[in-house]
Scaffold this motif. Structure first.
Motif, PDB file in Angstrom:
ATOM      1  N   LEU A 103     -39.480 -29.808  32.117  1.00 39.69           N
ATOM      2  CA  LEU A 103     -39.005 -30.162  30.778  1.00 39.69           C
ATOM      3  C   LEU A 103     -39.525 -29.196  29.721  1.00 39.69           C
ATOM      4  O   LEU A 103     -38.857 -28.937  28.718  1.00 39.69           O
ATOM      5  CB  LEU A 103     -39.442 -31.585  30.422  1.00 39.69           C
ATOM      6  N   GLY A 104     -40.726 -28.674  29.934  1.00 40.62           N
ATOM      7  CA  GLY A 104     -41.320 -27.747  28.976  1.00 40.62           C
ATOM      8  C   GLY A 104     -40.560 -26.439  28.854  1.00 40.62           C
ATOM      9  O   GLY A 104     -40.716 -25.711  27.871  1.00 40.62           O
ATOM     10  N   GLN A 105     -39.721 -26.141  29.833  1.00 41.56           N
ATOM     11  CA  GLN A 105     -38.960 -24.892  29.820  1.00 41.56           C
ATOM     12  C   GLN A 105     -37.716 -24.980  28.936  1.00 41.56           C
ATOM     13  O   GLN A 105     -37.052 -23.978  28.705  1.00 41.56           O
ATOM     14  CB  GLN A 105     -38.544 -24.517  31.243  1.00 41.56           C
ATOM     15  N   TYR A 106     -37.367 -26.188  28.469  1.00 43.27           N
ATOM     16  CA  TYR A 106     -36.136 -26.380  27.712  1.00 43.27           C
ATOM     17  C   TYR A 106     -36.444 -26.951  26.331  1.00 43.27           C
ATOM     18  O   TYR A 106     -37.368 -27.737  26.160  1.00 43.27           O
ATOM     19  CB  TYR A 106     -35.190 -27.339  28.445  1.00 43.27           C
ATOM     20  N   ASP A 107     -35.614 -26.560  25.356  1.00 46.41           N
ATOM     21  CA  ASP A 107     -35.734 -27.114  24.011  1.00 46.41           C
ATOM     22  C   ASP A 107     -34.840 -28.340  23.843  1.00 46.41           C
ATOM     23  O   ASP A 107     -35.139 -29.221  23.050  1.00 46.41           O
ATOM     24  CB  ASP A 107     -35.345 -26.062  22.963  1.00 46.41           C
ATOM     25  N   GLU A 108     -33.739 -28.376  24.588  1.00 45.14           N
ATOM     26  CA  GLU A 108     -32.805 -29.490  24.455  1.00 45.14           C
ATOM     27  C   GLU A 108     -33.102 -30.548  25.525  1.00 45.14           C
ATOM     28  O   GLU A 108     -33.697 -30.247  26.565  1.00 45.14           O
ATOM     29  CB  GLU A 108     -31.345 -29.006  24.572  1.00 45.14           C
ATOM     30  N   ARG A 152     -32.793 -33.111  28.658  1.00 43.91           N
ATOM     31  CA  ARG A 152     -32.241 -32.901  30.004  1.00 43.91           C
ATOM     32  C   ARG A 152     -32.035 -34.244  30.693  1.00 43.91           C
ATOM     33  O   ARG A 152     -32.811 -35.181  30.516  1.00 43.91           O
ATOM     34  CB  ARG A 152     -33.205 -32.070  30.862  1.00 43.91           C
ATOM     35  N   LEU A 153     -30.998 -34.332  31.531  1.00 43.75           N
ATOM     36  CA  LEU A 153     -30.739 -35.514  32.337  1.00 43.75           C
ATOM     37  C   LEU A 153     -31.699 -35.564  33.523  1.00 43.75           C
ATOM     38  O   LEU A 153     -32.128 -34.514  34.025  1.00 43.75           O
ATOM     39  CB  LEU A 153     -29.305 -35.498  32.881  1.00 43.75           C
ATOM     40  N   ALA A 154     -31.991 -36.755  33.990  1.00 42.70           N
ATOM     41  CA  ALA A 154     -32.865 -36.911  35.152  1.00 42.70           C
ATOM     42  C   ALA A 154     -32.258 -36.226  36.373  1.00 42.70           C
ATOM     43  O   ALA A 154     -32.969 -35.608  37.172  1.00 42.70           O
ATOM     44  CB  ALA A 154     -33.108 -38.396  35.439  1.00 42.70           C
ATOM     45  N   LYS A 155     -30.942 -36.312  36.517  1.00 43.94           N
ATOM     46  CA  LYS A 155     -30.274 -35.679  37.662  1.00 43.94           C
ATOM     47  C   LYS A 155     -30.467 -34.161  37.628  1.00 43.94           C
ATOM     48  O   LYS A 155     -30.724 -33.536  38.655  1.00 43.94           O
ATOM     49  CB  LYS A 155     -28.773 -36.021  37.646  1.00 43.94           C
ATOM     50  N   GLU A 156     -30.340 -33.562  36.446  1.00 47.99           N
ATOM     51  CA  GLU A 156     -30.528 -32.119  36.318  1.00 47.99           C
ATOM     52  C   GLU A 156     -31.971 -31.733  36.678  1.00 47.99           C
ATOM     53  O   GLU A 156     -32.200 -30.740  37.372  1.00 47.99           O
ATOM     54  CB  GLU A 156     -30.234 -31.663  34.887  1.00 47.99           C
ATOM     55  N   LEU A 157     -32.912 -32.545  36.211  1.00 48.84           N
ATOM     56  CA  LEU A 157     -34.319 -32.269  36.519  1.00 48.84           C
ATOM     57  C   LEU A 157     -34.585 -32.381  38.017  1.00 48.84           C
ATOM     58  O   LEU A 157     -35.298 -31.567  38.601  1.00 48.84           O
ATOM     59  CB  LEU A 157     -35.225 -33.217  35.738  1.00 48.84           C
ATOM     60  N   ARG A 158     -34.003 -33.406  38.648  1.00 49.11           N
ATOM     61  CA  ARG A 158     -34.201 -33.575  40.093  1.00 49.11           C
ATOM     62  C   ARG A 158     -33.614 -32.388  40.854  1.00 49.11           C
ATOM     63  O   ARG A 158     -34.240 -31.840  41.763  1.00 49.11           O
ATOM     64  CB  ARG A 158     -33.567 -34.871  40.582  1.00 49.11           C
ATOM     65  N   ASP A 159     -32.390 -31.986  40.482  1.00 50.78           N
ATOM     66  CA  ASP A 159     -31.750 -30.845  41.159  1.00 50.78           C
ATOM     67  C   ASP A 159     -32.590 -29.578  41.017  1.00 50.78           C
ATOM     68  O   ASP A 159     -32.780 -28.838  41.981  1.00 50.78           O
ATOM     69  CB  ASP A 159     -30.342 -30.621  40.603  1.00 50.78           C
ATOM     70  N   GLU A 160     -33.115 -29.343  39.822  1.00 52.42           N
ATOM     71  CA  GLU A 160     -33.938 -28.155  39.600  1.00 52.42           C
ATOM     72  C   GLU A 160     -35.256 -28.247  40.372  1.00 52.42           C
ATOM     73  O   GLU A 160     -35.732 -27.251  40.926  1.00 52.42           O
ATOM     74  CB  GLU A 160     -34.213 -27.987  38.104  1.00 52.42           C
ATOM     75  N   LEU A 161     -35.811 -29.451  40.424  1.00 52.05           N
ATOM     76  CA  LEU A 161     -37.058 -29.659  41.173  1.00 52.05           C
ATOM     77  C   LEU A 161     -36.858 -29.352  42.653  1.00 52.05           C
ATOM     78  O   LEU A 161     -37.660 -28.643  43.270  1.00 52.05           O
ATOM     79  CB  LEU A 161     -37.549 -31.101  40.995  1.00 52.05           C
ATOM     80  N   VAL A 162     -35.766 -29.866  43.226  1.00 47.00           N
ATOM     81  CA  VAL A 162     -35.484 -29.631  44.649  1.00 47.00           C
ATOM     82  C   VAL A 162     -35.244 -28.144  44.898  1.00 47.00           C
ATOM     83  O   VAL A 162     -35.651 -27.607  45.933  1.00 47.00           O
ATOM     84  CB  VAL A 162     -34.278 -30.487  45.105  1.00 47.00           C
ATOM     85  N   GLU A 163     -34.607 -27.475  43.929  1.00 42.57           N
ATOM     86  CA  GLU A 163     -34.351 -26.044  44.074  1.00 42.57           C
ATOM     87  C   GLU A 163     -35.645 -25.232  44.016  1.00 42.57           C
ATOM     88  O   GLU A 163     -35.861 -24.338  44.840  1.00 42.57           O
ATOM     89  CB  GLU A 163     -33.409 -25.599  42.953  1.00 42.57           C
TER      90      GLU A 163
END
Length: 179
Positions: free
Chosen positions: A122-127, A129-140
């Motif tokens: 979350l610290g990487q973004y100013d806007e 974020r959805l939980a789904k987007e965070l999960r996808d990025e975490l898995v990646e």
């Protein structure tokens, strides 16, 4: 004693016996229901013991949901009977299965907590974020971590409760930002 008084006495005995029989059957039914409830409680307690034995190698049981992401709990519960049987037979001795589980806990304890990883993302973004987007990025970014969407949402809500992140609602969507 006359035949009429004998008949009256006999009818009283029959009525009393019928009443006692009905009470006996009612009590039997109550006890049967109680035995069924006790058997259900026994099964539940047995399952709790199996789960406790399965996780006995972990030091901090409160962090288990965040740390154990590789295998669903349902599958672990199905595997538990085979492992618990060997543990029961050895009593207080440590079985090879228990050593493996304990070693897995030590290896995982060096991984950062899921909440810390999500806060970093979350610290990487100013806007927001959805939980789904965070999960996808975490898995990646962390292929060794594969939390379910519900675990990610629960962790995010925990961070909101702690005041580390902020929740934003837009219609039916919930988004998160770092405080």
């Amino acid at each position: 004693m006359t035949s009429q008084s004998a008949a009256t006495l006999r009818s009283r005995y029959v009525a009393q016996a019928a009443s006692d029989l009905a009470e006996n059957r009612r009590r039997q039914q109550e006890l049967t229901e109680k035995v069924q409830r006790l058997k259900q409680e026994e099964a539940l307690l047995t399952d709790i013991i199996k789960l406790a034995e399965q996780y006995e190698g972990f030091a901090d049981a409160s962090r288990l949901p965040e740390q154990l992401q590789e295998e669903p709990v349902v599958e672990k519960a199905k595997q538990a009977p085979a492992k618990t049987a060997s543990r029961r037979s050895t009593s207080t001795k440590t079985t090879p299965a228990a050593k493996t589980v304990g070693a897995g806990a030590k290896a995982k304890s060096h991984q950062p907590l899921l909440g810390d990883l999500l806060a970093d993302l979350l610290g990487q973004y100013d806007e927001p974020r959805l939980a789904k987007e965070l999960r996808d990025e975490l898995v990646e970014k962390h292929p060794d971590r594969n939390p379910t969407p519900q675990v990610v949402r629960n962790t995010l809500e925990s961070l909101v409760a702690k005041g580390r992140i902020r929740r934003h609602k837009q219609q039916r969507s919930v988004m998160y930002t770092l405080v």
